[in-house]
Write an enzyme that holds these catalytic residues in place. Structure first.
Site, short mmCIF file in Angstrom:
data_model
loop_
_atom_site.label_atom_id
_atom_site.label_comp_id
_atom_site.label_asym_id
_atom_site.label_seq_id
_atom_site.Cartn_x
_atom_site.Cartn_y
_atom_site.Cartn_z
N HIS A 162 0.47 2.77 -11.60
CA HIS A 162 1.66 3.14 -12.35
C HIS A 162 2.76 2.10 -12.14
CE1 HIS A 162 0.26 7.58 -12.46
NE2 HIS A 162 0.00 6.98 -13.61
N GLU A 165 5.75 2.44 -9.74
CA GLU A 165 5.34 2.68 -8.36
C GLU A 165 4.98 1.35 -7.67
OE1 GLU A 165 2.30 5.73 -8.55
OE2 GLU A 165 3.59 7.04 -9.73
N HIS A 306 -0.21 5.67 -4.59
CA HIS A 306 0.79 6.05 -5.60
C HIS A 306 2.07 6.45 -4.87
CE1 HIS A 306 -1.77 6.40 -9.34
NE2 HIS A 306 -2.70 6.34 -8.41
N GLU A 365 0.02 9.74 -2.02
CA GLU A 365 1.36 9.72 -2.60
C GLU A 365 2.37 9.31 -1.52
OE1 GLU A 365 2.03 10.04 -5.70
OE2 GLU A 365 0.36 11.11 -6.62
#
Length: 395
Positions: A162, A165, A306, A365
């Site tokens: 992404h 990110e 991420h 994450e």
């Protein structure tokens, strides 16, 4: 650092001379037969750079080597055209300098240019790594893979699926720099010797899956697609919320693992800054490259970095193997991140990896807050995920 072979030199001698593991010297020179070195042949010594030094009055090779904890022979090796008995003030010589501190600065807006420069620097100092281009982005940027290790356990990390990110790319490159320094300096990380990991693991790292998207967020739109991306961004020139690739396709919604479910329920039905899964799975060059890499290499486990949430996801439809639970427990222990087995979100790389290969896959994450995460979190995130990085290689 490059040196020229003299009569009687050997890789073993270089290993003792510079206190660098012999296997790393061998791996840094894959086209050279260690048993048949030729005088004048160029050999790469990992973990060192060459510094220029201007001689002062009274300098001798012995004094210089003593002051720097070097062997005199190391200076002789790097200065074969210099007569050590006729040194003159003002004369320039080469001095080998061991690299002992990290030089990758991921703690900045980390775009494709920064990544490319850092990969080149890593390859120069640690020539035992391999750098491969596994594909190209929409705009033709190479999607780069770093590969190292001699083992049979195949572990893969990736970052920046992404665009906003991008901090994950800097984190992953900093982790790799830390690991490489540990190898060449024989210094454990958190009490763990890393050479056994190098010998046991075939490590693959793709630090920036989405270079076009990252550059869009960090640098702004390139002229050739400015009109297109501003239109996709609803007329706004603020791209901080952009997650997709340059065509407005969310790369982590592109994989054939309940892709149809995601396609149906996503609000975005056309190119968008985020959440549009495309018109079919695996339409984008970036996702095709990542799928081909996994199929070709057959990784034993995969970790995708991420942001954000300080948690990680490790299951998909009950297809994850029992090993995944063991790894998840260890990742949670060393990082403090919350392990979540199932989440109502599909079509990601982790989902497809588990579905396709029935092997452990994880979406990690990093950090907490709103993307792009502030760089003030960089050091804390690094320390949190360093344990995950090591555990993924060790267990």
């Amino acid at each position: 650092m490059r040196v020229q072979v003299r009569s009687g030199d050997s890789f073993w001698h270089y290993s003792r001379l510079f206190m660098v593991p012999l296997n790393l010297i061998i791996d840094s020179n894959p086209t050279i037969n260690p048993s048949a070195l030729q005088i004048g042949q160029e050999v790469q010594i990992p973990g060192f750079i060459v510094q220029k030094y201007t001689l002062k009055k009274g300098d001798t090779f012995w004094k210089l080597s003593e002051a720097r904890h070097l062997s005199v022979d190391a200076l002789l090796l790097l200065n074969q055209n210099v007569n050590p008995n006729q040194l003159q003030a003002g004369q320039s010589i080469n001095i080998p300098q061991r690299v002992i501190t990290p030089f990758i600065n991921g703690k900045k807006p980390y775009n494709f240019k920064a990544l490319t420069a850092d990969i080149a620097n890593l390859k120069s100092v640690f020539p035992f790594i391999q750098v491969n281009n596994i594909g190209k982005s929409v705009l033709g940027k190479p999607i780069q893979e770093i590969r190292l290790g001699k083992g049979t356990k195949k572990v893969h990390f990736n970052a920046s699926f992404h665009a906003n990110e991008w901090i994950t790319s800097g984190i992953l490159m900093a982790l790799l720099n830390h690991f490489l320094l540990s190898l060449t300096n024989a210094k454990p990380i958190r009490g763990l010797s890393t050479m056994p990991l190098y010998q046991a693991v075939d490590l693959s790292i793709v630090p920036m899956v989405n270079p076009d998207g990252v550059d869009l967020v960090v640098n702004g739109p390139p002229a050739e697609v400015k009109e297109q991306v501003v239109s996709i961004n609803r007329g706004s020139t603020d791209f901080t919320g952009w997650k997709a690739n340059i065509r407005g396709v969310d790369l982590n919604n592109q994989f054939p693992a309940k892709w149809e479910v995601e396609k149906e329920r996503k609000e975005e039905k056309a190119p968008a800054p985020r959440d549009f899964p495309g018109d079919a799975p695996l339409t984008e060059p970036e996702t095709i490259a990542m799928a081909n890499l996994a199929r070709t290499r057959q990784f034993d486990r995969m970790l995708a970095f991420h942001t954000q949430g300080e948690e990680f996801y490790w299951g998909y439809e009950g297809l994850e193997p029992p090993e995944s639970r063991v790894l998840a427990a260890e990742f949670a222990r060393v990082s403090g991140y919350e392990p979540i087995q199932y989440i109502d979100s599909f079509a990601g790389y982790k989902d497809w990896f588990i579905k396709e290969f029935r092997r452990p896959g994880f979406t990690i994450e990093l950090g907490s807050g709103i993307n792009p995460l502030p760089l003030s979190q960089f050091d804390e995130i690094f320390e949190e995920v360093l344990g995950i990085y090591l555990a993924a290689l060790y267990m």
